[in-house]
Design a protein around this motif. Structure first.
Motif, PDB file in Angstrom:
ATOM      1  N   ASN A  33       0.820  -1.216   0.000  1.00  0.00           N
ATOM      2  CA  ASN A  33       0.000   0.000   0.000  1.00  0.00           C
ATOM      3  C   ASN A  33       0.851   1.262   0.000  1.00  0.00           C
ATOM      4  O   ASN A  33       0.493   2.257  -0.634  1.00  0.00           O
ATOM      5  N   TYR A  34       1.976   1.223   0.693  1.00  0.00           N
ATOM      6  CA  TYR A  34       2.864   2.394   0.688  1.00  0.00           C
ATOM      7  C   TYR A  34       3.332   2.698  -0.727  1.00  0.00           C
ATOM      8  O   TYR A  34       3.300   3.850  -1.173  1.00  0.00           O
ATOM      9  N   TYR A  35       3.785   1.683  -1.449  1.00  0.00           N
ATOM     10  CA  TYR A  35       4.356   1.936  -2.770  1.00  0.00           C
ATOM     11  C   TYR A  35       3.294   2.211  -3.832  1.00  0.00           C
ATOM     12  O   TYR A  35       3.577   2.902  -4.813  1.00  0.00           O
ATOM     13  N   PHE A  36       2.079   1.733  -3.631  1.00  0.00           N
ATOM     14  CA  PHE A  36       0.993   2.166  -4.514  1.00  0.00           C
ATOM     15  C   PHE A  36       0.662   3.638  -4.270  1.00  0.00           C
ATOM     16  O   PHE A  36       0.318   4.371  -5.199  1.00  0.00           O
ATOM     17  N   ASN A  37       0.789   4.062  -3.018  1.00  0.00           N
ATOM     18  CA  ASN A  37       0.515   5.472  -2.687  1.00  0.00           C
ATOM     19  C   ASN A  37       1.698   6.383  -2.992  1.00  0.00           C
ATOM     20  O   ASN A  37       1.550   7.605  -2.966  1.00  0.00           O
ATOM     21  N   HIS A  38       2.867   5.799  -3.253  1.00  0.00           N
ATOM     22  CA  HIS A  38       4.072   6.565  -3.599  1.00  0.00           C
ATOM     23  C   HIS A  38       4.680   5.951  -4.867  1.00  0.00           C
ATOM     24  O   HIS A  38       5.782   5.377  -4.825  1.00  0.00           O
ATOM     25  N   PRO A  39       3.998   6.064  -5.994  1.00  0.00           N
ATOM     26  CA  PRO A  39       4.425   5.360  -7.213  1.00  0.00           C
ATOM     27  C   PRO A  39       5.757   5.831  -7.780  1.00  0.00           C
ATOM     28  O   PRO A  39       6.352   5.120  -8.592  1.00  0.00           O
TER      29      PRO A  39
ATOM     30  N   ARG B  93      -3.920  -5.812  -0.987  1.00  0.00           N
ATOM     31  CA  ARG B  93      -4.790  -4.633  -1.005  1.00  0.00           C
ATOM     32  C   ARG B  93      -6.250  -5.013  -0.767  1.00  0.00           C
ATOM     33  O   ARG B  93      -7.132  -4.151  -0.821  1.00  0.00           O
TER      34      ARG B  93
END
Length: 380
Positions: free
Chosen positions: A133-139, A165
């Motif tokens: 989720n962190y890396y989806f929110n910080h692409p 997710r």
């Protein structure tokens, strides 16, 4: 201490076990062997109904009834071993989904472990709820999410990431964090999403058993050997498409100066010997820090194209390169390879620094001692 390590990724738990045993601890590993890599496990669990016709039947049953046959069969294998999983001072899970089960059966296994052991710790390595989720929110932050967002990977081939997710794996995450004594990151990529989390116990670098990698400085004679190891299941996640295109260019540009070795989906014991004659190893893109394969190649004094970002260099206060930071840019990769081919003395220099770095930061005995210090200071 009596220690149970659950699961295996890229030999991390095997190296930790070897360090802990040298320190006098009683250590057992239970879990999968990490697919075709076939790492040693004391009590092995096999994935059932996971290919061919049986997998098609399993998927059909799952769609119609919601029942996951593979999860059930994994749980039954754990039941066979569960009398070996009692009364440990420390249990460590390699991931939030160590047993690759759905929520129901993963929780059943975890319930047993929490009830029958003193302390349970979790590693942040591989994909998990916070990481994904962190890396989806910080692409823009380099991660395995980037090739997926670039539409290189279909949903069905990214399901082991996307599942984190979903609501069931969010529930599993919260259940785990309510019951574990703490979570340990194995490199900077997993450290970043965990910063300031109340259960976070810090970053402990992956252990490397240097006894298995005697110091051996490279020699360059007629040609420079480049090794490219491929895991077909993670082809785009590791950035192999960029490495392949870069190698095609390098072959045309430096044909008489290089030899290229390619290995695909080979067991670990064969893999680590295949690149012995290599000077340069192409490992992966999309991250800040190295995984175990890159670290072992660095221990052998190779120049590794891997995750080695500015954040990594700052964390370890490095003033000179110990690896080449590989980026998803073919021209950049070609330029970096060309520079090394044209300056072989730099290959020797980086290889020496790589070995020194592993000795300083990843020695399995030092890391094993750090683990025991963390485990013992946390009260149940």
């Amino acid at each position: 201490m009596k220690i149970l390590l659950l699961g295996e990724y890229s030999r991390l738990h095997n190296s930790l076990k070897e360090g802990l045993q040298k320190l006098g601890h009683d250590v057992t590993i239970l879990g999968f062997k990490d697919g075709f890599k076939a790492y040693p496990v004391d009590f092995p669990i096999e994935k059932k109904w996971d290919n061919g016709l049986l997998k098609k039947i399993k998927v059909g049953v799952l769609r119609v009834t919601g029942f996951d046959i593979s999860s059930y069969l994994t749980y039954k294998q754990f039941e066979k071993y569960q009398h070996h999983c009692n009364d440990f001072d420390v249990v460590q899970l390699i991931n939030e989904n160590t047993f690759f089960c759905d929520y129901t059966y993963e929780k059943k296994i975890l319930d047993y472990l929490f009830q029958h052991n003193k302390k349970v710790f979790l590693l942040a390595t591989g994909d998990d709820y916070l990481y994904v989720n962190y890396y989806f929110n910080h692409p823009d932050n380099p991660s395995v999410v980037q090739p997926y967002l670039a539409e290189k990977i279909e949903d069905k081939h990214f399901s082991n990431v996307l599942k984190f997710r979903t609501t069931p794996f969010k529930k599993l995450h919260h259940y785990l964090y309510q019951n574990i004594q703490g979570v340990i990151a194995t490199d900077i990529d997993y450290h970043i999403p965990l910063q300031n989390h109340p259960k976070y116990l810090g970053l402990l670098p992956s252990p490397i058993n240097l006894d298995k990698f005697p110091k051996n400085e490279m020699e360059i004679k007629d040609t420079i050997v480049i090794f490219h190891g491929i895991n077909r299941e993670s082809y785009f996640k590791k950035g192999n498409d960029f490495f392949k295109k870069a190698l095609d260019s390098i072959k045309a540009k430096h044909a008489s100066q290089i030899e290229i070795l390619v290995a695909e989906n080979v067991p670990y014991k064969k893999y680590i010997n295949l690149y012995d004659q290599a000077h340069i190893v192409l490992d992966q893109l999309y991250g800040h820090d190295q995984g175990s394969n890159a670290l072992e190649a660095m221990a052998k004094g190779k120049v590794v194209f891997t995750n080695a970002s500015n954040i990594f260099e700052q964390h370890y206060q490095l003033k000179e390169k110990v690896a080449i930071n590989a980026l998803p840019d073919v021209d950049y990769l070609v330029n970096q390879l060309s520079f090394l081919i044209e300056n072989p003395s730099e290959i020797i220099a980086i290889g020496k620094r790589a070995r020194i770095f592993i000795e300083k930061e990843h020695d399995y005995l030092r890391i094993a001692e750090k683990y025991t210090n963390v485990w013992t200071k946390i009260e149940k």
